[in-house]
Motif scaffolding. Structure first.
Motif, PDB file in Angstrom:
ATOM      1  N   GLN A  99     -14.334  79.624   4.273  1.00 20.59           N
ATOM      2  CA  GLN A  99     -14.541  78.619   5.326  1.00 20.59           C
ATOM      3  C   GLN A  99     -16.015  78.301   5.492  1.00 20.59           C
ATOM      4  O   GLN A  99     -16.394  77.135   5.692  1.00 20.59           O
ATOM      5  N   ALA A 100     -16.856  79.332   5.416  1.00 19.94           N
ATOM      6  CA  ALA A 100     -18.297  79.116   5.554  1.00 19.94           C
ATOM      7  C   ALA A 100     -18.824  78.247   4.418  1.00 19.94           C
ATOM      8  O   ALA A 100     -19.658  77.358   4.637  1.00 19.94           O
ATOM      9  N   GLN A 101     -18.331  78.479   3.222  1.00 19.41           N
ATOM     10  CA  GLN A 101     -18.755  77.676   2.079  1.00 19.41           C
ATOM     11  C   GLN A 101     -18.309  76.226   2.224  1.00 19.41           C
ATOM     12  O   GLN A 101     -19.059  75.291   1.917  1.00 19.41           O
ATOM     13  N   LYS A 102     -17.078  76.039   2.702  1.00 19.16           N
ATOM     14  CA  LYS A 102     -16.570  74.679   2.909  1.00 19.16           C
ATOM     15  C   LYS A 102     -17.355  73.963   4.007  1.00 19.16           C
ATOM     16  O   LYS A 102     -17.650  72.768   3.900  1.00 19.16           O
ATOM     17  N   ALA A 103     -17.691  74.707   5.069  1.00 19.23           N
ATOM     18  CA  ALA A 103     -18.460  74.119   6.170  1.00 19.23           C
ATOM     19  C   ALA A 103     -19.850  73.713   5.686  1.00 19.23           C
ATOM     20  O   ALA A 103     -20.355  72.641   6.048  1.00 19.23           O
TER      21      ALA A 103
ATOM     22  N   ALA B 138     -20.660  72.881   2.673  1.00 20.14           N
ATOM     23  CA  ALA B 138     -20.496  71.697   1.819  1.00 20.14           C
ATOM     24  C   ALA B 138     -20.317  70.450   2.672  1.00 20.14           C
ATOM     25  O   ALA B 138     -20.878  69.381   2.375  1.00 20.14           O
ATOM     26  N   ALA B 139     -19.534  70.571   3.751  1.00 22.72           N
ATOM     27  CA  ALA B 139     -19.316  69.428   4.648  1.00 22.72           C
ATOM     28  C   ALA B 139     -20.614  69.038   5.352  1.00 22.72           C
ATOM     29  O   ALA B 139     -20.853  67.851   5.618  1.00 22.72           O
ATOM     30  N   TYR B 140     -21.451  70.029   5.627  1.00 20.74           N
ATOM     31  CA  TYR B 140     -22.708  69.753   6.321  1.00 20.74           C
ATOM     32  C   TYR B 140     -23.653  68.924   5.460  1.00 20.74           C
ATOM     33  O   TYR B 140     -24.504  68.189   5.989  1.00 20.74           O
ATOM     34  N   GLU B 141     -23.519  69.030   4.157  1.00 19.32           N
ATOM     35  CA  GLU B 141     -24.362  68.240   3.266  1.00 19.32           C
ATOM     36  C   GLU B 141     -24.169  66.744   3.510  1.00 19.32           C
ATOM     37  O   GLU B 141     -25.093  65.948   3.309  1.00 19.32           O
ATOM     38  N   ASN B 142     -22.976  66.351   3.960  1.00 22.82           N
ATOM     39  CA  ASN B 142     -22.729  64.941   4.278  1.00 22.82           C
ATOM     40  C   ASN B 142     -23.564  64.496   5.474  1.00 22.82           C
ATOM     41  O   ASN B 142     -23.940  63.323   5.578  1.00 22.82           O
ATOM     42  N   ILE B 143     -23.847  65.441   6.378  1.00 22.37           N
ATOM     43  CA  ILE B 143     -24.694  65.126   7.528  1.00 22.37           C
ATOM     44  C   ILE B 143     -26.119  64.857   7.065  1.00 22.37           C
ATOM     45  O   ILE B 143     -26.753  63.883   7.486  1.00 22.37           O
TER      46      ILE B 143
ATOM     47  N   LYS C 106     -21.442  60.205  12.239  1.00 23.50           N
ATOM     48  CA  LYS C 106     -20.378  60.498  13.202  1.00 23.50           C
ATOM     49  C   LYS C 106     -19.131  61.011  12.492  1.00 23.50           C
ATOM     50  O   LYS C 106     -18.487  61.961  12.950  1.00 23.50           O
ATOM     51  N   SER C 107     -18.795  60.394  11.355  1.00 29.24           N
ATOM     52  CA  SER C 107     -17.620  60.811  10.582  1.00 29.24           C
ATOM     53  C   SER C 107     -17.790  62.243  10.066  1.00 29.24           C
ATOM     54  O   SER C 107     -16.859  63.058  10.136  1.00 29.24           O
ATOM     55  N   ALA C 108     -18.982  62.556   9.572  1.00 34.72           N
ATOM     56  CA  ALA C 108     -19.237  63.895   9.033  1.00 34.72           C
ATOM     57  C   ALA C 108     -19.182  64.952  10.131  1.00 34.72           C
ATOM     58  O   ALA C 108     -18.634  66.045   9.934  1.00 34.72           O
ATOM     59  N   VAL C 109     -19.733  64.640  11.288  1.00 32.92           N
ATOM     60  CA  VAL C 109     -19.729  65.592  12.404  1.00 32.92           C
ATOM     61  C   VAL C 109     -18.313  65.796  12.928  1.00 32.92           C
ATOM     62  O   VAL C 109     -17.905  66.925  13.240  1.00 32.92           O
ATOM     63  N   THR C 110     -17.558  64.715  13.008  1.00 31.65           N
ATOM     64  CA  THR C 110     -16.167  64.820  13.473  1.00 31.65           C
ATOM     65  C   THR C 110     -15.358  65.731  12.551  1.00 31.65           C
ATOM     66  O   THR C 110     -14.542  66.541  13.011  1.00 31.65           O
ATOM     67  N   LEU C 111     -15.585  65.615  11.238  1.00 30.64           N
ATOM     68  CA  LEU C 111     -14.900  66.482  10.280  1.00 30.64           C
ATOM     69  C   LEU C 111     -15.250  67.947  10.537  1.00 30.64           C
ATOM     70  O   LEU C 111     -14.369  68.820  10.555  1.00 30.64           O
ATOM     71  N   LEU C 112     -16.523  68.224  10.749  1.00 30.34           N
ATOM     72  CA  LEU C 112     -16.951  69.594  11.021  1.00 30.34           C
ATOM     73  C   LEU C 112     -16.335  70.123  12.311  1.00 30.34           C
ATOM     74  O   LEU C 112     -15.877  71.267  12.383  1.00 30.34           O
ATOM     75  N   GLN C 113     -16.321  69.296  13.336  1.00 31.65           N
ATOM     76  CA  GLN C 113     -15.762  69.727  14.618  1.00 31.65           C
ATOM     77  C   GLN C 113     -14.275  70.020  14.501  1.00 31.65           C
ATOM     78  O   GLN C 113     -13.783  71.000  15.089  1.00 31.65           O
ATOM     79  N   ASN C 114     -13.568  69.184  13.765  1.00 33.37           N
ATOM     80  CA  ASN C 114     -12.114  69.346  13.645  1.00 33.37           C
ATOM     81  C   ASN C 114     -11.722  70.511  12.734  1.00 33.37           C
ATOM     82  O   ASN C 114     -10.778  71.255  13.046  1.00 33.37           O
ATOM     83  N   ASP C 115     -12.426  70.665  11.619  1.00 31.71           N
ATOM     84  CA  ASP C 115     -12.022  71.652  10.619  1.00 31.71           C
ATOM     85  C   ASP C 115     -12.810  72.967  10.682  1.00 31.71           C
ATOM     86  O   ASP C 115     -12.303  74.008  10.262  1.00 31.71           O
TER      87      ASP C 115
ATOM     88  N   SER D 259     -17.953  77.086  13.589  1.00 28.94           N
ATOM     89  CA  SER D 259     -19.129  77.370  12.759  1.00 28.94           C
ATOM     90  C   SER D 259     -20.405  76.848  13.403  1.00 28.94           C
ATOM     91  O   SER D 259     -20.394  75.918  14.214  1.00 28.94           O
ATOM     92  N   ALA D 260     -21.528  77.456  13.014  1.00 31.99           N
ATOM     93  CA  ALA D 260     -22.828  76.995  13.488  1.00 31.99           C
ATOM     94  C   ALA D 260     -23.138  75.607  12.934  1.00 31.99           C
ATOM     95  O   ALA D 260     -23.886  74.842  13.548  1.00 31.99           O
ATOM     96  N   TYR D 261     -22.546  75.267  11.789  1.00 32.31           N
ATOM     97  CA  TYR D 261     -22.767  73.941  11.202  1.00 32.31           C
ATOM     98  C   TYR D 261     -22.259  72.841  12.129  1.00 32.31           C
ATOM     99  O   TYR D 261     -22.894  71.786  12.272  1.00 32.31           O
ATOM    100  N   ALA D 262     -21.114  73.078  12.758  1.00 27.82           N
ATOM    101  CA  ALA D 262     -20.543  72.072  13.663  1.00 27.82           C
ATOM    102  C   ALA D 262     -21.443  71.866  14.876  1.00 27.82           C
ATOM    103  O   ALA D 262     -21.687  70.734  15.311  1.00 27.82           O
TER     104      ALA D 262
END
Length: 209
Positions: free
Chosen positions: A49-53, A55-60, A73-82, A86-89
């Motif tokens: 999960q940390a690795q996926k988070a 990777a998702a943060y790179e979109n930010i 906004k789309s990238a942050v929403t993904l982090l918040q939902n999934d 995490s600290a990334y969200a």
């Protein structure tokens, strides 16, 4: 193979022991094995999960570089939902709040700061979010709401910052006496040669304090 009397007694004793306790011991060993495997499995899941988070943060980062608030906004929403825990969200939400504030989208900025306060795990990050929320409320001239935020519990290391901003809110509200008290309290909380000391003192002097 023949056993002497002493050996036979030892064998009988062991048999009796296992008849009485064997099932319990086997159950405990099995439970321990299951618990260990479960722990290892959970650790593996957390790492994934940390690795996926991450990777998702790179979109930010990419959205910030492109100054594309819609993608941000789309990238942050993904982090918040999934990956909401995490600290990334949390970090992404603070970034989006600032970007929204810079674009004068105060509603979005406020919602992101409130999300951090509701979901963040780090008290220091929460204090930063609360300070930014109070500052936003000051800009909106909702002074009582800003003071209410600044009166909420926060780590002691942030006392001076909270009191300083509280003084600013009280000045804007027209309560000079209370503002002076807030600035004085902020100065008392500062340690040593803090760079904020002169700044707060200047505001206090302007009030005739």
């Amino acid at each position: 193979m023949a056993f002497d009397l002493q050996e036979q007694e030892q064998i009988d004793s062991i048999k009796a022991f296992w008849q009485q306790w064997g099932k319990l011991i086997a159950g405990v060993l099995a439970a321990s094995a299951i618990a260990y495997l479960g722990f290892k499995g959970y650790r593996y899941y957390q790492e994934q999960q940390a690795q996926k988070a991450a990777a998702a943060y790179e979109n930010i980062d990419a959205a910030v570089a492109a100054k594309d608030i819609a993608k941000l906004k789309s990238a942050v929403t993904l982090l918040q939902n999934d990956f909401g825990s995490s600290a990334y969200a949390t970090r992404g939400s603070l970034i989006l709040a600032k970007a929204a504030f810079d674009k004068s989208d105060l509603a979005l900025a406020k919602s992101q700061l409130e999300w951090v306060l509701a979901n963040g795990k780090d008290e220091s990050v929460g204090a930063i979010a609360r300070l930014r929320l109070a500052s936003l409320l000051l800009d909106q001239k909702t002074y009582d709401a800003a003071i209410a935020e600044l009166n909420k519990e926060h780590p002691a290391g942030f006392d001076a910052l909270f009191l300083d901003l509280k003084g600013d809110v009280l000045v804007a509200k027209g309560d000079a006496a209370a503002a002076r008290d807030a600035y004085k309290s902020a100065l008392a909380k500062l340690v040593g040669d803090s760079p904020n000391r002169q700044f707060i003192q200047t505001k206090l002097d302007a009030l005739g304090g």
